[in-house]
Design a protein around this motif. Structure first.
Motif, mmCIF file in Angstrom:
data_model
loop_
_atom_site.group_PDB
_atom_site.id
_atom_site.type_symbol
_atom_site.label_atom_id
_atom_site.label_comp_id
_atom_site.label_asym_id
_atom_site.label_seq_id
_atom_site.Cartn_x
_atom_site.Cartn_y
_atom_site.Cartn_z
ATOM 1 N N ALA A 53 49.178 64.393 46.760
ATOM 2 C CA ALA A 53 48.730 63.305 47.621
ATOM 3 C C ALA A 53 47.550 62.579 46.993
ATOM 4 N N THR A 54 47.504 61.239 47.155
ATOM 5 C CA THR A 54 46.415 60.420 46.648
ATOM 6 C C THR A 54 45.184 60.583 47.522
ATOM 7 N N GLN A 55 44.003 60.719 46.878
ATOM 8 C CA GLN A 55 42.755 60.870 47.624
ATOM 9 C C GLN A 55 42.321 59.519 48.182
ATOM 10 N N LEU A 56 41.945 59.492 49.439
ATOM 11 C CA LEU A 56 41.466 58.260 50.047
ATOM 12 C C LEU A 56 40.105 57.893 49.465
ATOM 13 N N ILE A 57 39.900 56.615 49.177
ATOM 14 C CA ILE A 57 38.648 56.143 48.586
ATOM 15 C C ILE A 57 37.610 55.991 49.687
ATOM 16 N N GLU A 58 36.452 56.639 49.507
ATOM 17 C CA GLU A 58 35.399 56.590 50.518
ATOM 18 C C GLU A 58 34.580 55.313 50.377
ATOM 19 N N PRO A 59 34.314 54.607 51.489
ATOM 20 C CA PRO A 59 33.434 53.443 51.432
ATOM 21 C C PRO A 59 31.998 53.903 51.184
ATOM 22 N N PRO A 60 31.182 53.113 50.502
ATOM 23 C CA PRO A 60 29.797 53.514 50.183
ATOM 24 C C PRO A 60 28.986 53.873 51.420
ATOM 25 N N GLU A 61 29.244 53.174 52.538
ATOM 26 C CA GLU A 61 28.455 53.400 53.757
ATOM 27 C C GLU A 61 28.664 54.797 54.351
ATOM 28 N N LEU A 62 29.757 55.461 53.947
ATOM 29 C CA LEU A 62 30.089 56.756 54.534
ATOM 30 C C LEU A 62 29.034 57.819 54.202
ATOM 31 N N LYS A 63 28.325 57.641 53.070
ATOM 32 C CA LYS A 63 27.402 58.663 52.590
ATOM 33 C C LYS A 63 26.247 58.924 53.546
ATOM 34 N N LEU B 12 24.480 58.047 67.794
ATOM 35 C CA LEU B 12 25.151 57.546 66.597
ATOM 36 C C LEU B 12 24.714 56.146 66.175
ATOM 37 N N GLY B 13 24.599 55.236 67.129
ATOM 38 C CA GLY B 13 24.285 53.851 66.781
ATOM 39 C C GLY B 13 25.502 53.126 66.232
ATOM 40 N N ARG B 14 25.255 52.060 65.470
ATOM 41 C CA ARG B 14 26.344 51.229 64.962
ATOM 42 C C ARG B 14 27.012 51.884 63.759
ATOM 43 N N VAL B 15 28.358 51.856 63.755
ATOM 44 C CA VAL B 15 29.133 52.408 62.641
ATOM 45 C C VAL B 15 29.924 51.268 61.998
ATOM 46 N N PRO B 16 29.774 51.039 60.679
ATOM 47 C CA PRO B 16 30.506 49.950 60.010
ATOM 48 C C PRO B 16 32.020 50.099 60.162
ATOM 49 N N ALA B 17 32.705 48.963 60.221
ATOM 50 C CA ALA B 17 34.156 48.966 60.385
ATOM 51 C C ALA B 17 34.855 49.710 59.254
ATOM 52 N N ALA B 18 34.316 49.585 58.022
ATOM 53 C CA ALA B 18 34.943 50.264 56.877
ATOM 54 C C ALA B 18 34.905 51.776 57.038
ATOM 55 N N VAL B 19 33.813 52.281 57.634
ATOM 56 C CA VAL B 19 33.689 53.718 57.860
ATOM 57 C C VAL B 19 34.697 54.179 58.911
ATOM 58 N N VAL B 20 34.806 53.416 60.005
ATOM 59 C CA VAL B 20 35.748 53.770 61.071
ATOM 60 C C VAL B 20 37.174 53.788 60.539
ATOM 61 N N GLU B 21 37.543 52.769 59.771
ATOM 62 C CA GLU B 21 38.900 52.694 59.223
ATOM 63 C C GLU B 21 39.184 53.875 58.301
ATOM 64 N N HIS B 22 38.198 54.238 57.485
ATOM 65 C CA HIS B 22 38.381 55.370 56.575
ATOM 66 C C HIS B 22 38.538 56.682 57.350
ATOM 67 N N LEU B 23 37.700 56.874 58.374
ATOM 68 C CA LEU B 23 37.762 58.113 59.158
ATOM 69 C C LEU B 23 39.115 58.270 59.847
ATOM 70 N N LEU B 24 39.652 57.176 60.391
ATOM 71 C CA LEU B 24 40.961 57.231 61.052
ATOM 72 C C LEU B 24 42.063 57.572 60.049
ATOM 73 N N ALA B 25 42.024 56.920 58.876
ATOM 74 C CA ALA B 25 43.043 57.186 57.861
ATOM 75 C C ALA B 25 42.931 58.611 57.338
ATOM 76 N N GLN B 26 41.693 59.089 57.121
ATOM 77 C CA GLN B 26 41.479 60.450 56.636
ATOM 78 C C GLN B 26 41.946 61.486 57.648
ATOM 79 N N PHE B 27 41.675 61.199 58.934
ATOM 80 C CA PHE B 27 42.086 62.107 60.004
ATOM 81 C C PHE B 27 43.606 62.259 60.025
ATOM 82 N N ALA B 28 44.310 61.134 60.006
ATOM 83 C CA ALA B 28 45.774 61.184 60.028
ATOM 84 C C ALA B 28 46.304 61.901 58.789
ATOM 85 N N HIS B 29 45.684 61.621 57.643
ATOM 86 C CA HIS B 29 46.114 62.264 56.390
ATOM 87 C C HIS B 29 45.891 63.770 56.426
#
Length: 342
Positions: A2-12, A54-71
């Motif tokens: 399986a291909t590894q999902l690319i993490e957005p910089p904001e995720l760190k 938590l505060g504000r979470v960037p859209a790129a982080v949310v999209e990555h978390l959803l894709a990673q969760f499903a994967h």
């Protein structure tokens, strides 16, 4: 591989607990409820605390978390999970008493005591086990349950057994502590362990239920991403999902039951955006007058949003599953020639 999902910089800047909190916020009540149901009270508290801060979470982080969760959920077939492996893992990161508490909880339905746990077991499952026990043992167990749950279990037990049990409960004095301890030990080793093993599910089934609850655009986006990263898992999820279009495979008698019990406005909204095949199927199960009224309701709505139609269609699918769970209708598996009760 399986291909590894690319993490957005904001995720760190988000730690694991914050990532879990962001994921649950993104899933919301509708999509996240199957996960919340599996958490302990302490886990709920910790997760809720992280969500509140938590505060504000960037859209790129949310999209990555959803894709990673499903994967990750669909990739679970690559490891072997069991009570033993879980206990070994926990033993390396927390004290023995905490490990024991957690393992006792996950080996059976939630509850602090054995009697709490039994109260979360359906009456049909519990009665199926108890009918093979001595009536006196059944009487002791039912005397410790909440009255409404004990009543439902008695209603499911064979009549000759339930009458005997009631008579023994009427004559029962205070149960000795030693007897209760022995009964609890037997329930724990014989019933709860077997019950927990029987309840284990393929993670693809869980994901199929979550995807079924999503709106169509989100579902298609997520499955499209899985097609790229884990095509076999995506195919298995699709095979397990029961969609609005699958209603076309039901027997007319099942459609008639759904039509009778559905909210009439929601059904009109669902059918307004439905294929002609499904519209005709619903109309064919109604009286001429009912079909005429439904058509008038659909025409009187005027233009409606596609999203509203899809939500109404999801409501009809959930109703169909509920009716199948109670045995009122039979669902047909679109992937086979056999029928299945769900």
């Amino acid at each position: 591989m399986a291909t590894q999902l690319i993490e957005p910089p904001e995720l760190k800047r988000f730690d694991p607990r914050q990532r879990a909190a962001a994921l649950m916020l993104a899933l919301g009540q509708k999509y996240g409820s199957p996960i919340w149901d599996q958490l302990s009270t302490e886990e709920m508290k910790e997760l809720s605390s992280s969500m509140a801060m938590l505060g504000r979470v960037p859209a790129a982080v949310v999209e990555h978390l959803l894709a990673q969760f499903a994967h990750d959920m669909t990739a679970m077939e690559t490891c072997h999970g069991s009570f033993e492996t879980t206990e070994r893992l926990l033993a390396g990161i927390m004290p023995p008493d905490k490990v024991k508490e957690i393992m006792e909880d996950i080996r059976g339905p939630s509850g602090r005591t054995m009697w709490d746990k039994l109260s979360n077991v359906s009456e049909s499952v519990l009665a199926g086990y108890l009918k093979n026990e001595y009536p006196q043992t059944i009487a002791v167990i039912l005397s410790k349950l909440k009255s409404d749950h004990a009543a439902r279990v008695l209603g499911v037990l064979p009549r000759e057994i339930s009458v005997d049990v009631v008579q023994r409960m009427l004559r029962m004095d205070t149960v000795q502590k030693e007897v209760l301890t022995q009964v609890e030990a037997t329930l724990k080793t014989e019933f709860m362990a077997n019950f927990a093993r029987a309840q284990r599910r393929d993670p693809h089934e869980t994901m199929a239920e979550i995807f079924n609850a999503m709106d169509r655009s989100t579902e298609e986006t997520m499955l499209g991403a899985l097609d790229q990263k884990a095509p076999e898992s995506a195919e298995r999820i699709r095979a397990l999902m029961f969609t609005f279009e699958d209603l076309a495979n039901l027997m007319p008698s099942a459609i008639a039951v759904i039509a009778r019990q559905a909210d009439k406005r929601q059904m009109a909204l669902a059918l307004k955006g439905a294929p002609e095949e499904i519209k005709s199927l619903f109309f064919s199960t109604m009286t001429e007058r009912s079909a005429k009224l439904l058509r008038e309701d659909m025409a009187g709505m005027g233009p409606v949003r596609a999203r509203d139609c899809e939500e109404a269609q999801s409501d009809l699918v959930r109703l169909a599953k509920t009716l199948a769970d109670t045995g009122e209708i039979v669902l047909v598996d679109p992937k086979s020639d056999d029928t299945m009760i769900m």
